[in-house]
Design a protein around this motif. Structure first.
Motif, PDB file in Angstrom:
ATOM      1  N   PHE A 132       0.830  -1.195   0.000  1.00  0.00           N
ATOM      2  CA  PHE A 132       0.000   0.000   0.000  1.00  0.00           C
ATOM      3  C   PHE A 132       0.869   1.252   0.000  1.00  0.00           C
ATOM      4  O   PHE A 132       1.931   1.281   0.611  1.00  0.00           O
ATOM      5  CB  PHE A 132      -0.906   0.042   1.241  1.00  0.00           C
ATOM      6  CG  PHE A 132      -1.862  -1.108   1.339  1.00  0.00           C
ATOM      7  CD1 PHE A 132      -1.672  -2.100   2.287  1.00  0.00           C
ATOM      8  CD2 PHE A 132      -2.957  -1.194   0.488  1.00  0.00           C
ATOM      9  CE1 PHE A 132      -2.542  -3.166   2.378  1.00  0.00           C
ATOM     10  CE2 PHE A 132      -3.843  -2.261   0.579  1.00  0.00           C
ATOM     11  CZ  PHE A 132      -3.631  -3.248   1.521  1.00  0.00           C
TER      12      PHE A 132
ATOM     13  N   LEU B 170       0.142   5.162   1.048  1.00  0.00           N
ATOM     14  CA  LEU B 170      -0.824   6.040   1.709  1.00  0.00           C
ATOM     15  C   LEU B 170      -0.278   7.457   1.652  1.00  0.00           C
ATOM     16  O   LEU B 170       0.812   7.728   2.160  1.00  0.00           O
ATOM     17  CB  LEU B 170      -1.031   5.600   3.162  1.00  0.00           C
ATOM     18  CG  LEU B 170      -1.489   4.144   3.339  1.00  0.00           C
ATOM     19  CD1 LEU B 170      -1.440   3.748   4.808  1.00  0.00           C
ATOM     20  CD2 LEU B 170      -2.898   3.965   2.788  1.00  0.00           C
TER      21      LEU B 170
ATOM     22  N   LYS C  70      -6.781   2.115   2.326  1.00  0.00           N
ATOM     23  CA  LYS C  70      -6.710   1.277   1.132  1.00  0.00           C
ATOM     24  C   LYS C  70      -6.899  -0.176   1.542  1.00  0.00           C
ATOM     25  O   LYS C  70      -6.466  -0.594   2.608  1.00  0.00           O
ATOM     26  CB  LYS C  70      -5.381   1.471   0.415  1.00  0.00           C
ATOM     27  CG  LYS C  70      -5.246   2.832  -0.234  1.00  0.00           C
ATOM     28  CD  LYS C  70      -4.125   2.841  -1.242  1.00  0.00           C
ATOM     29  CE  LYS C  70      -4.095   4.172  -1.969  1.00  0.00           C
ATOM     30  NZ  LYS C  70      -3.023   4.231  -2.969  1.00  0.00           N
TER      31      LYS C  70
ATOM     32  N   GLU D 215      -6.877  -4.346   0.041  1.00  0.00           N
ATOM     33  CA  GLU D 215      -6.557  -5.321  -0.990  1.00  0.00           C
ATOM     34  C   GLU D 215      -6.733  -6.697  -0.381  1.00  0.00           C
ATOM     35  O   GLU D 215      -5.969  -7.103   0.501  1.00  0.00           O
ATOM     36  CB  GLU D 215      -5.121  -5.146  -1.488  1.00  0.00           C
ATOM     37  CG  GLU D 215      -4.717  -6.110  -2.584  1.00  0.00           C
ATOM     38  CD  GLU D 215      -5.389  -5.804  -3.905  1.00  0.00           C
ATOM     39  OE1 GLU D 215      -5.622  -4.612  -4.200  1.00  0.00           O
ATOM     40  OE2 GLU D 215      -5.673  -6.758  -4.659  1.00  0.00           O
TER      41      GLU D 215
END
Lengths: 115, 112
Positions: B47, B49, B56, B58
């Motif tokens: 990720f 950020l 986020k 996933e």
């Protein structure tokens, strides 16, 4: 393949020998970073290039270490008179200056073992 | 000097359970990165950020960033064995260089 590549992937050397590692960044990236990761630790910053200029060196980078990036493309990291304490994974990363994410893209690393 | 701390350092959890890894950093930064590392391998980006409040997700992983608290979390939902790895957060707190300062890492082991 357009990722960051590093060679060799593994290097075993005897104490006192010199070693050189190579990093090929993503072609359009003008910033290149070297990190060192010892077992059980997070990577630590060693040095940074913008194009061919080496702009920052960590105090971890002793006089036995030298890095170059001729022509602002690939980079080499040389360790002279290796010591057992130099055994580590050496990671290279690159990024494009001005990119929105500031994300660095890491290569597969070179694992050095000094016997 | 910028410091990045993660906790826990080691985490052993059962499959199907939820858990959170915490990443605290000591100076102002609006950007934080999470990576996964398998034994003997390089870093895999998870990720990126880029602002306060960023979230986020996933798969079974979700990351968030609170720049005011200087805290990021990586939440694992219904863990599976394949998530076993070491997870690092990194902050680029130095303007100009934007070198990464990595956390200490969290070694996660998911037990079947």
């Amino acid at each position: 393949d357009t990722g960051v590549s590093q060679n060799p992937r593994h290097k075993i050397t005897k104490r006192g020998q010199n070693v050189t590692f190579r990093c090929d960044p993503i072609s359009e990236h003008n910033r290149l970073y070297w990190y060192r990761q010892t077992l059980g630790q997070g990577p630590e910053f060693l040095t940074y290039f913008q194009n061919e200029a080496q702009l920052e060196k960590s105090r971890l980078l002793s006089d036995r270490f030298s890095a170059e990036r001729p022509k602002g493309s690939f980079s080499t990291l040389e360790i002279q008179r290796t010591e057992q304490g130099d055994s580590a994974m050496y990671l290279c990363a690159s990024r494009q200056a001005g990119g929105a994410s500031y994300e660095q893209y890491f290569g597969p690393g070179t694992r050095l073992t000094v016997t | 000097e910028l410091k990045v701390e993660q906790n826990p350092l080691f985490l052993s959890m059962q499959e199907g359970k939820n858990y959170t890894i915490y990443c605290n950093y000591s100076t102002t930064s609006d950007r934080l990165y999470w990576y996964r590392q398998d034994p003997g391998k390089s870093l895999e980006s998870l990720f990126v950020l880029l602002s306060n409040g960023a979230v986020k997700q996933e798969g079974r992983l979700m990351a968030s960033l609170d720049t005011k608290a200087r805290l990021s979390t990586l939440h694992i939902t219904a863990a599976v064995h394949d998530l076993s790895a070491t997870y690092f957060c990194a902050v680029d707190g130095t303007s100009g260089t934007y070198k990464y300062i990595f956390g200490t890492g969290t070694r996660l082991k998911v037990l079947a």
